[in-house]
Design an enzyme around this catalytic site. Structure first.
Site, PDB file in Angstrom:
ATOM      1  N   GLY A  85       0.957  -1.161  -0.247  1.00  0.00           N
ATOM      2  CA  GLY A  85       0.115   0.068  -0.012  1.00  0.00           C
ATOM      3  C   GLY A  85       0.784   0.700   0.303  1.00  0.00           C
ATOM      4  O   GLY A  85       1.715   1.113   0.467  1.00  0.00           O
ATOM      5  N   GLN A  94       3.139   9.638   0.974  1.00  0.00           N
ATOM      6  CA  GLN A  94       4.972   9.347   0.882  1.00  0.00           C
ATOM      7  C   GLN A  94       5.827   9.733   0.658  1.00  0.00           C
ATOM      8  O   GLN A  94       6.562   9.520   0.360  1.00  0.00           O
ATOM      9  CB  GLN A  94       4.129   7.680   1.467  1.00  0.00           C
ATOM     10  CG  GLN A  94       3.659   7.530   2.501  1.00  0.00           C
ATOM     11  CD  GLN A  94       3.020   5.502   2.787  1.00  0.00           C
ATOM     12  OE1 GLN A  94       2.206   5.443   2.033  1.00  0.00           O
ATOM     13  NE2 GLN A  94       3.966   4.822   3.534  1.00  0.00           N
ATOM     14  N   CYS A 100       5.349  -0.010   7.497  1.00  0.00           N
ATOM     15  CA  CYS A 100       5.302   1.110   6.459  1.00  0.00           C
ATOM     16  C   CYS A 100       6.754   1.745   5.707  1.00  0.00           C
ATOM     17  O   CYS A 100       8.069   1.065   5.986  1.00  0.00           O
ATOM     18  CB  CYS A 100       4.768   2.302   7.298  1.00  0.00           C
ATOM     19  SG  CYS A 100       4.464   3.114   6.864  1.00  0.00           S
ATOM     20  N   LEU A 101       6.520   2.023   5.057  1.00  0.00           N
ATOM     21  CA  LEU A 101       7.384   1.861   3.789  1.00  0.00           C
ATOM     22  C   LEU A 101       7.944   3.422   4.408  1.00  0.00           C
ATOM     23  O   LEU A 101       9.155   3.610   3.783  1.00  0.00           O
ATOM     24  CB  LEU A 101       7.082   1.835   1.784  1.00  0.00           C
ATOM     25  CG  LEU A 101       6.607   0.911   1.824  1.00  0.00           C
ATOM     26  CD1 LEU A 101       5.838   1.035   0.407  1.00  0.00           C
ATOM     27  CD2 LEU A 101       7.324  -0.478   1.289  1.00  0.00           C
ATOM     28  N   HIS A 109      -4.855   1.758   7.345  1.00  0.00           N
ATOM     29  CA  HIS A 109      -3.367   2.538   7.537  1.00  0.00           C
ATOM     30  C   HIS A 109      -3.130   3.708   6.691  1.00  0.00           C
ATOM     31  O   HIS A 109      -2.008   4.197   7.316  1.00  0.00           O
ATOM     32  CB  HIS A 109      -2.353   1.226   7.670  1.00  0.00           C
ATOM     33  CG  HIS A 109      -0.851   1.758   7.155  1.00  0.00           C
ATOM     34  ND1 HIS A 109      -0.242   1.508   8.231  1.00  0.00           N
ATOM     35  CD2 HIS A 109       0.095   2.496   6.650  1.00  0.00           C
ATOM     36  CE1 HIS A 109       1.071   1.883   7.842  1.00  0.00           C
ATOM     37  NE2 HIS A 109       1.358   2.279   7.047  1.00  0.00           N
ATOM     38  N   GLU A 110      -3.383   3.369   5.697  1.00  0.00           N
ATOM     39  CA  GLU A 110      -3.203   4.418   3.924  1.00  0.00           C
ATOM     40  C   GLU A 110      -4.127   5.784   4.262  1.00  0.00           C
ATOM     41  O   GLU A 110      -3.234   6.628   4.428  1.00  0.00           O
ATOM     42  CB  GLU A 110      -3.818   3.551   2.825  1.00  0.00           C
ATOM     43  CG  GLU A 110      -2.468   2.782   2.726  1.00  0.00           C
ATOM     44  CD  GLU A 110      -0.512   3.454   2.732  1.00  0.00           C
ATOM     45  OE1 GLU A 110      -0.459   4.179   2.838  1.00  0.00           O
ATOM     46  OE2 GLU A 110      -0.352   1.487   3.040  1.00  0.00           O
ATOM     47  N   HIS A 123      -2.351   7.774   6.625  1.00  0.00           N
ATOM     48  CA  HIS A 123      -0.894   9.120   5.736  1.00  0.00           C
ATOM     49  C   HIS A 123      -1.854  10.589   5.625  1.00  0.00           C
ATOM     50  O   HIS A 123      -1.193  11.192   5.235  1.00  0.00           O
ATOM     51  CB  HIS A 123      -0.253   7.724   5.288  1.00  0.00           C
ATOM     52  CG  HIS A 123       0.945   7.175   5.269  1.00  0.00           C
ATOM     53  ND1 HIS A 123       1.883   7.576   5.658  1.00  0.00           N
ATOM     54  CD2 HIS A 123       1.072   5.825   5.294  1.00  0.00           C
ATOM     55  CE1 HIS A 123       2.919   5.875   5.907  1.00  0.00           C
ATOM     56  NE2 HIS A 123       1.857   5.425   5.875  1.00  0.00           N
TER      57      HIS A 123
END
Length: 168
Positions: free
Chosen positions: A46, A51, A92-93, A134-135, A138
């Site tokens: 994701g 991000q 997480c990236l 989660h996204e 962000h």
């Protein structure tokens, strides 16, 4: 398509609240394509536009093992459908190399626009529900580390800052 740079915690740009997409046009579709390219290369499941330093409400996901189930959420909103919380090990990236158990509602209903601007709703549970939440966090300037104790968050921040200095 272009692989974009993924911002890493504690970059302050990750705290920016994304603005709604006014119109789904070729620019947004190109962003979606670049985000998929970036997410797959990372590799991840994701990615929110925040991000990659784009403060628009755009999310891409693909939970499949073979990258065959791309999902696009433009202007996503969700509502929990249960008070029951599930605990998932999240990564997480933007917080590379760290995984922590986070509790979130196990079922949600999400409303969004798709890649071509068509509105849709879907029920999500399990990993999909976790990823959506989660996204969306962000897009609201929040990271999974915000759910951790100050001590854990501080340790992660120090380790990542050290890695950033070593790379510089």
């Amino acid at each position: 398509m272009t692989i974009l740079t993924i911002l890493e915690y504690p970059d302050s740009r990750l705290r920016t609240i994304a603005k709604a997409v006014e119109r789904v046009d070729e620019t947004i579709r190109r962003l979606v394509d670049d985000m998929f390219e970036t997410m797959y290369a990372a590799p991840g499941i994701g990615l929110a536009a925040t991000q990659v330093g784009v403060h628009q409400r755009v999310v891409v996901m693909d939970l499949s093992e073979d990258q065959t189930e791309p999902r696009v959420y433009i202007n996503p909103e969700f509502e929990p459908l249960t008070d029951e919380l599930g605990q998932y090990r999240e990564g997480c990236l933007s917080v590379p190399g760290f995984f922590e158990d986070i509790k979130r509602p196990q079922r949600v209903k999400v409303r969004a626009l798709g890649r071509d601007g068509e509105p849709f709703e879907e029920l999500a549970e399990g990993l999909l529900a976790v990823c959506i939440q989660h996204e969306c966090d962000h897009l609201n300037g929040k990271l999974f580390v915000d759910y951790l104790s100050g001590l854990k968050r501080g340790r992660i921040k120090k380790k990542l800052e050290k890695q950033h200095r070593q790379r510089a």
